[in-house]
Enzyme design. Structure first.
Site, PDB file in Angstrom:
ATOM      1  N   LYS A  35       0.827  -1.221   0.000  1.00  0.00           N
ATOM      2  CA  LYS A  35       0.000   0.000   0.000  1.00  0.00           C
ATOM      3  C   LYS A  35       0.856   1.264   0.000  1.00  0.00           C
ATOM      4  O   LYS A  35       0.583   2.209  -0.723  1.00  0.00           O
ATOM      5  CB  LYS A  35      -0.888   0.061   1.255  1.00  0.00           C
ATOM      6  CG  LYS A  35      -1.886  -1.046   1.407  1.00  0.00           C
ATOM      7  CD  LYS A  35      -2.811  -0.773   2.586  1.00  0.00           C
ATOM      8  CE  LYS A  35      -2.096  -0.690   3.913  1.00  0.00           C
ATOM      9  NZ  LYS A  35      -1.598  -1.965   4.456  1.00  0.00           N
ATOM     10  N   ARG A 110      -9.305   1.112   9.008  1.00  0.00           N
ATOM     11  CA  ARG A 110      -8.850  -0.231   9.398  1.00  0.00           C
ATOM     12  C   ARG A 110      -9.847  -0.932  10.298  1.00  0.00           C
ATOM     13  O   ARG A 110      -9.627  -2.089  10.644  1.00  0.00           O
ATOM     14  CB  ARG A 110      -7.552  -0.102  10.178  1.00  0.00           C
ATOM     15  CG  ARG A 110      -6.312  -0.484   9.405  1.00  0.00           C
ATOM     16  CD  ARG A 110      -5.145   0.056  10.178  1.00  0.00           C
ATOM     17  NE  ARG A 110      -3.990  -0.772  10.168  1.00  0.00           N
ATOM     18  CZ  ARG A 110      -2.856  -0.419   9.584  1.00  0.00           C
ATOM     19  NH1 ARG A 110      -2.770   0.684   8.884  1.00  0.00           N
ATOM     20  NH2 ARG A 110      -1.810  -1.173   9.692  1.00  0.00           N
ATOM     21  N   ARG A 148      12.324  -8.087   5.634  1.00  0.00           N
ATOM     22  CA  ARG A 148      12.678  -6.669   5.543  1.00  0.00           C
ATOM     23  C   ARG A 148      13.834  -6.317   6.489  1.00  0.00           C
ATOM     24  O   ARG A 148      13.855  -6.723   7.643  1.00  0.00           O
ATOM     25  CB  ARG A 148      11.446  -5.821   5.904  1.00  0.00           C
ATOM     26  CG  ARG A 148      11.592  -4.388   5.463  1.00  0.00           C
ATOM     27  CD  ARG A 148      10.282  -3.780   5.142  1.00  0.00           C
ATOM     28  NE  ARG A 148       9.450  -3.589   6.330  1.00  0.00           N
ATOM     29  CZ  ARG A 148       8.375  -2.818   6.338  1.00  0.00           C
ATOM     30  NH1 ARG A 148       8.006  -2.179   5.255  1.00  0.00           N
ATOM     31  NH2 ARG A 148       7.663  -2.697   7.420  1.00  0.00           N
ATOM     32  N   ARG A 181      13.509  -3.876  11.860  1.00  0.00           N
ATOM     33  CA  ARG A 181      12.746  -2.843  12.564  1.00  0.00           C
ATOM     34  C   ARG A 181      11.904  -3.462  13.664  1.00  0.00           C
ATOM     35  O   ARG A 181      11.447  -4.588  13.537  1.00  0.00           O
ATOM     36  CB  ARG A 181      11.828  -2.123  11.575  1.00  0.00           C
ATOM     37  CG  ARG A 181      12.186  -0.670  11.402  1.00  0.00           C
ATOM     38  CD  ARG A 181      11.425  -0.024  10.317  1.00  0.00           C
ATOM     39  NE  ARG A 181      10.015  -0.369  10.297  1.00  0.00           N
ATOM     40  CZ  ARG A 181       9.152   0.126   9.432  1.00  0.00           C
ATOM     41  NH1 ARG A 181       9.556   0.993   8.540  1.00  0.00           N
ATOM     42  NH2 ARG A 181       7.899  -0.210   9.447  1.00  0.00           N
ATOM     43  N   ARG A 192       0.146  -7.796  13.787  1.00  0.00           N
ATOM     44  CA  ARG A 192      -0.324  -6.922  12.694  1.00  0.00           C
ATOM     45  C   ARG A 192      -1.235  -7.701  11.754  1.00  0.00           C
ATOM     46  O   ARG A 192      -2.272  -7.189  11.313  1.00  0.00           O
ATOM     47  CB  ARG A 192       0.877  -6.347  11.921  1.00  0.00           C
ATOM     48  CG  ARG A 192       1.590  -5.240  12.697  1.00  0.00           C
ATOM     49  CD  ARG A 192       3.001  -5.004  12.187  1.00  0.00           C
ATOM     50  NE  ARG A 192       3.068  -4.517  10.823  1.00  0.00           N
ATOM     51  CZ  ARG A 192       4.160  -4.599  10.063  1.00  0.00           C
ATOM     52  NH1 ARG A 192       5.265  -5.141  10.530  1.00  0.00           N
ATOM     53  NH2 ARG A 192       4.148  -4.125   8.840  1.00  0.00           N
TER      54      ARG A 192
END
Ligand code: ADP
Length: 238
Positions: A35, A110, A148, A181, A192
Site C-alpha cells: 500500500k 482499518r 525486511r 525494525r 499486525r
C-alpha cells in the site's frame, strides 16, 4: 469536488486513457501488500497527497508529542491505535488545502468504526470514494514482512529475498549493519496480521454492502511499477 488531473509528464509509460479522476482513493490491503509503495507512486502521478496514518502516528512518536507517547507502545506491539485518535488525525488532515482536489488514504480505514467515520467525512465533502484492494498471496506477505531489513543510518529498506544488499547484512550506501525494525519482529508481524484479519479484512463486506466502488488488483508477483500501472489504469477508467 474538483477533478484531479493526472500528471503525465513523469509517467510517460502510463496507459493514455481518461486523464481525470474525482475520488478519494482508499488503498486497501494487508500489511506487506505494498500500500505504501503504491500510494507514493499514485500521489506523484496524480499530484494529490498520500495520507498514511502509520506515518502520521510514527511522526508523533518521533516528535514525542502527547499523542505520540500515548500510542508508542501500541505501534511497537503492532496493535491498532484507538479509532477516535486516528479518526481525528484523518479528519484534520483531509481538511487541509492540499487535499481539496483529492487524496490517497494508506492504512485507513482499518476498523468498522473508522470506515463509518470516513464515509461521514466524505459524504460532507466528496463525491465518493474508490477502494482499491491490493490482493497478495499470504506466503508472499510473510516473506516480504519477515525479510525486511533497514539501514539504521540512512533508512534504506532492503529485503533478503527480493531486494538484497550487495553484501549480506550490510547497507550498500552506508556500510552499516542492517537491522530488523521493531515492528517487523516475528511476534509483532503476527499481531499486525491478526489485527488485519479480524478488524480490517471484514471491511471489504462493509464496502460492498454500502455500494462503494471496490476493485481488486492482484499484487502478489508483479514488480511495483507493473502493479502501479494496473491500479492507475483502473482509476483512469472511472
Ligand atoms: P502496516 O500496514 O504494515 O502494519 P502501518 O505503517 O500502516 O503499517 O501501521 C503501523 C502501525 O500504526 C499499526 O500496526 C498500528 O499500530 C498503527 N496504525 C496505523 N494506521 C492505523 C489505523 N488506521 N488505525 C489504528 N492503528 C493504526
Amino acid at each position: 469536488m474538483q477533478k484531479v488531473r493526472v500528471r503525465t509528464e513523469q509517467t510517460s509509460q502510463i496507459p493514455n486513457s481518461k486523464s481525470q479522476i474525482r475520488s478519494a482513493l482508499v488503498l486497501f490491503g494487508s500489511p506487506g501488500s505494498g500500500k505504501g509503495t503504491q500510494s507514493k507512486l499514485l500521489a506523484k502521478a496524480l499530484s494529490i497527497p498520500q495520507i498514511s496514518t502509520g506515518d502520521m502516528l510514527r511522526e508523533h512518536v518521533r516528535q514525542g508529542s502527547v499523542m505520540g507517547s500515548a500510542v508508542e507502545a501500541k505501534l511497537k506491539a503492532g496493535i491498532l491505535v484507538k479509532d477516535e485518535v486516528v479518526n481525528r488525525l484523518v479528519e484534520k488532515r483531509i481538511s487541509q488545502p492540499d487535499c481539496a482536489r483529492g487524496f490517497i488514504l494508506d492504512g485507513y480505514p482499518r476498523t468498522r468504526a473508522q470506515a463509518e467515520a470516513l464515509c461521514g467525512m466524505l459524504a460532507a465533502n466528496y463525491t465518493s470514494e474508490l477502494v482499491i484492494h491490493l490482493v497478495v498471496d499470504y506466503n508472499v506477505i510473510i516473506a516480504r514482512l519477515t525479510g525486511r531489513r533497514q539501514c539504521p543510518v540512512c533508512g534504506t529498506l532492503y529485503n533478503v529475498a527480493s531486494k538484497p544488499p550487495k553484501v549480506p547484512g550490510v547497507c550498500d550506501l552506508e556500510g552499516a549493519q542492517l537491522i530488523v525494525r521493531e515492528d517487523d519482529r516475528e511476534e509483532v508481524i503476527r499481531h499486525r496480521l491478526e489485527a488485519y484479519e479480524q478488524q480490517t479484512r471484514p471491511l471489504l463486506d462493509y464496502f460492498r454492502e454500502e455500494g462503494k466502488r471496490l476493485y481488486e488488483v492482484d499484487a502478489s508477483y508483479d514488480p511495483p511499477e507493473a502493479v502501479f500501472r494496473k491500479v492507475l489504469a483502473l482509476i483512469q477508467k472511472q
